[in-house]
Design a protein around this motif. Structure first.
Motif, mmCIF file in Angstrom:
data_model
loop_
_atom_site.group_PDB
_atom_site.id
_atom_site.type_symbol
_atom_site.label_atom_id
_atom_site.label_comp_id
_atom_site.label_asym_id
_atom_site.label_seq_id
_atom_site.Cartn_x
_atom_site.Cartn_y
_atom_site.Cartn_z
ATOM 1 N N GLN A 1 -4.634 -50.551 -48.746
ATOM 2 C CA GLN A 1 -4.050 -50.522 -50.090
ATOM 3 C C GLN A 1 -4.367 -51.822 -50.826
ATOM 4 O OE1 GLN A 1 0.225 -50.207 -50.063
ATOM 5 N NE2 GLN A 1 0.413 -50.300 -52.297
ATOM 6 N N PHE A 2 -4.368 -52.924 -50.071
ATOM 7 C CA PHE A 2 -4.728 -54.236 -50.601
ATOM 8 C C PHE A 2 -5.922 -54.769 -49.817
ATOM 9 C CE2 PHE A 2 0.115 -54.369 -50.556
ATOM 10 C CZ PHE A 2 0.257 -53.890 -51.854
ATOM 11 N N GLN A 3 -6.825 -55.462 -50.502
ATOM 12 C CA GLN A 3 -7.917 -56.123 -49.784
ATOM 13 C C GLN A 3 -7.410 -57.437 -49.156
ATOM 14 O OE1 GLN A 3 -8.830 -54.583 -53.004
ATOM 15 N NE2 GLN A 3 -9.236 -53.001 -51.475
ATOM 16 N N PHE A 4 -6.492 -58.097 -49.849
ATOM 17 C CA PHE A 4 -5.894 -59.332 -49.347
ATOM 18 C C PHE A 4 -4.386 -59.267 -49.578
ATOM 19 C CE2 PHE A 4 -10.192 -60.348 -50.729
ATOM 20 C CZ PHE A 4 -10.708 -61.056 -49.649
ATOM 21 N N GLY A 5 -3.656 -60.076 -48.834
ATOM 22 C CA GLY A 5 -2.209 -60.112 -48.996
ATOM 23 C C GLY A 5 -1.670 -61.503 -48.781
ATOM 24 N N PHE A 6 -0.424 -61.708 -49.185
ATOM 25 C CA PHE A 6 0.263 -62.990 -49.038
ATOM 26 C C PHE A 6 1.481 -62.776 -48.153
ATOM 27 C CE2 PHE A 6 3.622 -65.932 -50.342
ATOM 28 C CZ PHE A 6 2.964 -67.145 -50.352
ATOM 29 N N ILE B 1 -5.602 -58.446 -38.221
ATOM 30 C CA ILE B 1 -5.560 -59.282 -39.417
ATOM 31 C C ILE B 1 -6.073 -60.682 -39.120
ATOM 32 C CG2 ILE B 1 -3.639 -58.016 -40.460
ATOM 33 C CD1 ILE B 1 -1.798 -60.287 -39.503
ATOM 34 N N LYS B 2 -6.491 -61.365 -40.170
ATOM 35 C CA LYS B 2 -6.997 -62.721 -40.035
ATOM 36 C C LYS B 2 -6.670 -63.499 -41.306
ATOM 37 C CE LYS B 2 -11.222 -65.140 -38.560
ATOM 38 N NZ LYS B 2 -10.753 -65.463 -37.198
ATOM 39 N N ILE B 3 -6.196 -64.717 -41.134
ATOM 40 C CA ILE B 3 -5.902 -65.562 -42.289
ATOM 41 C C ILE B 3 -7.201 -65.890 -43.022
ATOM 42 C CG2 ILE B 3 -5.135 -67.878 -42.985
ATOM 43 C CD1 ILE B 3 -3.028 -67.715 -40.762
ATOM 44 N N THR B 4 -7.169 -65.748 -44.334
ATOM 45 C CA THR B 4 -8.323 -66.066 -45.166
ATOM 46 C C THR B 4 -8.264 -67.498 -45.664
ATOM 47 O OG1 THR B 4 -8.434 -63.763 -45.921
ATOM 48 C CG2 THR B 4 -9.582 -65.417 -47.251
ATOM 49 N N CYS B 5 -7.087 -67.918 -46.088
ATOM 50 C CA CYS B 5 -6.904 -69.274 -46.605
ATOM 51 C C CYS B 5 -5.418 -69.587 -46.708
ATOM 52 C CB CYS B 5 -7.566 -69.429 -47.971
ATOM 53 S SG CYS B 5 -7.029 -68.225 -49.185
ATOM 54 N N PRO C 1 3.049 -75.654 -42.746
ATOM 55 C CA PRO C 1 2.453 -74.530 -43.473
ATOM 56 C C PRO C 1 3.432 -73.361 -43.458
ATOM 57 C CG PRO C 1 1.454 -74.739 -41.299
ATOM 58 C CD PRO C 1 2.357 -75.926 -41.482
ATOM 59 N N VAL C 2 3.708 -72.810 -44.615
ATOM 60 C CA VAL C 2 4.727 -71.759 -44.716
ATOM 61 C C VAL C 2 4.113 -70.377 -44.867
ATOM 62 C CG1 VAL C 2 6.679 -70.916 -46.090
ATOM 63 C CG2 VAL C 2 6.428 -73.358 -45.644
ATOM 64 N N ALA C 3 3.091 -70.253 -45.705
ATOM 65 C CA ALA C 3 2.515 -68.929 -45.959
ATOM 66 C C ALA C 3 1.003 -69.027 -46.128
ATOM 67 C CB ALA C 3 3.160 -68.305 -47.189
ATOM 68 N N ALA C 4 0.356 -67.859 -46.106
ATOM 69 C CA ALA C 4 -1.100 -67.823 -46.220
ATOM 70 C C ALA C 4 -1.545 -66.492 -46.807
ATOM 71 C CB ALA C 4 -1.743 -68.020 -44.850
ATOM 72 N N TYR C 5 -2.786 -66.462 -47.260
ATOM 73 C CA TYR C 5 -3.419 -65.221 -47.684
ATOM 74 C C TYR C 5 -4.224 -64.693 -46.502
ATOM 75 C CZ TYR C 5 -2.036 -66.370 -52.435
ATOM 76 O OH TYR C 5 -1.291 -66.658 -53.549
ATOM 77 N N PHE C 6 -4.266 -63.391 -46.363
ATOM 78 C CA PHE C 6 -4.920 -62.813 -45.198
ATOM 79 C C PHE C 6 -5.610 -61.501 -45.556
ATOM 80 C CE2 PHE C 6 -0.887 -60.756 -45.558
ATOM 81 C CZ PHE C 6 -1.029 -59.486 -45.025
ATOM 82 N N ALA C 7 -6.446 -61.035 -44.640
ATOM 83 C CA ALA C 7 -7.157 -59.764 -44.806
ATOM 84 C C ALA C 7 -7.315 -59.138 -43.425
ATOM 85 C CB ALA C 7 -8.522 -60.002 -45.457
ATOM 86 N N THR C 8 -7.905 -57.979 -43.375
ATOM 87 C CA THR C 8 -8.181 -57.377 -42.074
ATOM 88 C C THR C 8 -9.445 -57.997 -41.494
ATOM 89 O OG1 THR C 8 -9.516 -55.600 -43.052
ATOM 90 C CG2 THR C 8 -7.160 -55.164 -42.730
ATOM 91 N N LEU D 1 -4.231 -68.798 -32.073
ATOM 92 C CA LEU D 1 -4.424 -69.355 -33.387
ATOM 93 C C LEU D 1 -5.893 -69.384 -33.783
ATOM 94 C CD1 LEU D 1 -1.856 -72.297 -33.383
ATOM 95 C CD2 LEU D 1 -1.568 -69.951 -34.207
ATOM 96 N N ALA D 2 -6.774 -69.578 -32.805
ATOM 97 C CA ALA D 2 -8.202 -69.605 -33.098
ATOM 98 C C ALA D 2 -8.679 -68.267 -33.652
ATOM 99 C CB ALA D 2 -8.997 -69.962 -31.849
ATOM 100 N N ALA D 3 -8.086 -67.185 -33.146
ATOM 101 C CA ALA D 3 -8.474 -65.847 -33.621
ATOM 102 C C ALA D 3 -7.849 -65.538 -34.959
ATOM 103 C CB ALA D 3 -8.054 -64.802 -32.584
ATOM 104 N N LEU D 4 -6.678 -66.116 -35.229
ATOM 105 C CA LEU D 4 -5.971 -65.816 -36.469
ATOM 106 C C LEU D 4 -6.476 -66.634 -37.645
ATOM 107 C CD1 LEU D 4 -3.600 -64.193 -37.682
ATOM 108 C CD2 LEU D 4 -2.088 -66.088 -37.063
ATOM 109 N N LEU D 5 -6.904 -67.874 -37.371
ATOM 110 C CA LEU D 5 -7.353 -68.754 -38.449
ATOM 111 C C LEU D 5 -8.767 -68.421 -38.928
ATOM 112 C CD1 LEU D 5 -5.972 -72.140 -37.087
ATOM 113 C CD2 LEU D 5 -5.269 -70.999 -39.195
ATOM 114 N N PRO D 6 -9.122 -68.855 -40.142
ATOM 115 C CA PRO D 6 -10.468 -68.593 -40.655
ATOM 116 C C PRO D 6 -11.539 -69.194 -39.745
ATOM 117 C CG PRO D 6 -9.030 -69.386 -42.405
ATOM 118 C CD PRO D 6 -8.292 -69.574 -41.112
#
Length: 319
Positions: free
Chosen positions: A85-90, A106-110, A224-231, A314-319
């Protein structure tokens, strides 16, 4: 003024950010035809940079036709991203760790936002009524504290404050309550304390509440509190889009950090907060990168507080 603040906060949805890619100028890569990109966001102060970046053309200059869709919180955004539904999310970091631990791709984008790291000047805190016998975080043991979502970033960082103050975090009684409802519940003494973030922190303080703990600051410096992410699939199928989005967010976050007055102004365009009210809000930090050391603290807390069964990769989750 107090009634105006409360009314404004009650309609601002909250569920609880800069980017891991280096900042680029607005003349970065641009495709011949703009690609429509939908991002799930929460209409709170945290996401001011993405609205400001859209307004400034940081996304369109990179061939991204940005469509921002407001959701009530990360609970709706995470499945929305996974479902396409979304390409990216917060979403907040702890929610993303929990989702990843359940096998969601999922994976953090930034980066999104982080604590200011300043006790007395952060955008989130634990508050009590002026006449409360609670003086420090240690006194929260045995008391009822509201958080917006149980077993998430709220209660795990409040526990960190209690632990740091020498109290027993296992004796804190957490109850789930929507942020807009917390100031009234606290004033009515239905709860002993409330963990609130802006704009509800300002609302509670306007009612006479006082701060007894700065839970983000107590947890780790510049948390760090929040991030943008994608699949992970989007990263594999369209890595160029992910790169351009991260670059645009990096520029947006840097601009918002350098121009807080403009960030306050844009907040009034997607929330019910007025320009006058926005002046008094404590803004979060919008860093360009995620503090991985502080992120590790959140991961350790997620394990010790039994939010996950094993420390997140964390290595897999981070960009």
């Amino acid at each position: 003024m107090r009634r105006t603040l409360i009314a404004a906060a009650a309609v601002a949805l909250l569920g609880l950010a800069g980017c891991a890619s280096p900042a680029a100028d607005s003349g970065g890569s641009q495709t011949d035809a703009s690609k429509k990109v939908t991002v799930g966001v929460i209409p709170i102060v945290d996401v001011a940079p993405i609205y400001l970046g859209k307004e400034k053309g940081f996304f369109s200059s990179r061939g991204i036709d940005l469509n921002l869709v407001a959701a009530q919180g990360g609970a709706a955004i995470v499945p929305g991203v996974v479902a396409g539904q979304f390409q990216f999310g917060f979403s907040n970091i702890t929610s993303l760790m929990i989702a990843a631990s359940k096998g969601l791709p999922i994976k953090i984008t930034c980066a999104g936002n982080s604590s200011t790291g300043k006790e007395g000047a952060d955008f989130g805190a634990v508050v009590v009524n002026a006449d409360s016998p609670i003086r420090t975080a240690k006194d929260l043991a045995g008391k009822t504290v509201s958080v917006n979502t149980l077993k998430n970033i709220g209660d795990t960082t409040v526990r960190a404050s209690v632990r740091k103050a020498g109290g027993d975090p296992d004796k804190v009684k957490f109850t789930e309550l929507a942020f807009p409802e917390m100031p009234a519940a606290l004033a009515g003494k239905k709860i002993d304390a409330a963990w609130v973030v802006e704009p509800f922190l300002s609302v509670a303080k306007a009612q006479g509440a006082r701060v007894v703990a700065w839970n983000f600051v107590d947890t780790a410096p510049n948390l760090p509190v929040a991030a943008y992410f994608a699949t992970t699939k989007l990263g594999q199928d369209d890595p160029d889009l992910v790169k351009r989005f991260a670059e645009a967010m990096a520029e947006s976050s840097g601009y918002a950090q350098a121009h807080p007055d403009e960030a306050r102004t844009v907040i009034t365009t997607y929330t019910k907060i007025t320009a006058e009210q926005a002046k008094s809000l404590t803004l979060p930090q919008w860093p360009a990168t995620i503090d991985t050391a502080a992120l590790g603290v959140l991961a350790d807390l997620a394990v010790s507080d039994k939010l996950v069964t094993a420390k997140p990769d964390l290595a897999a989750l981070l960009p």
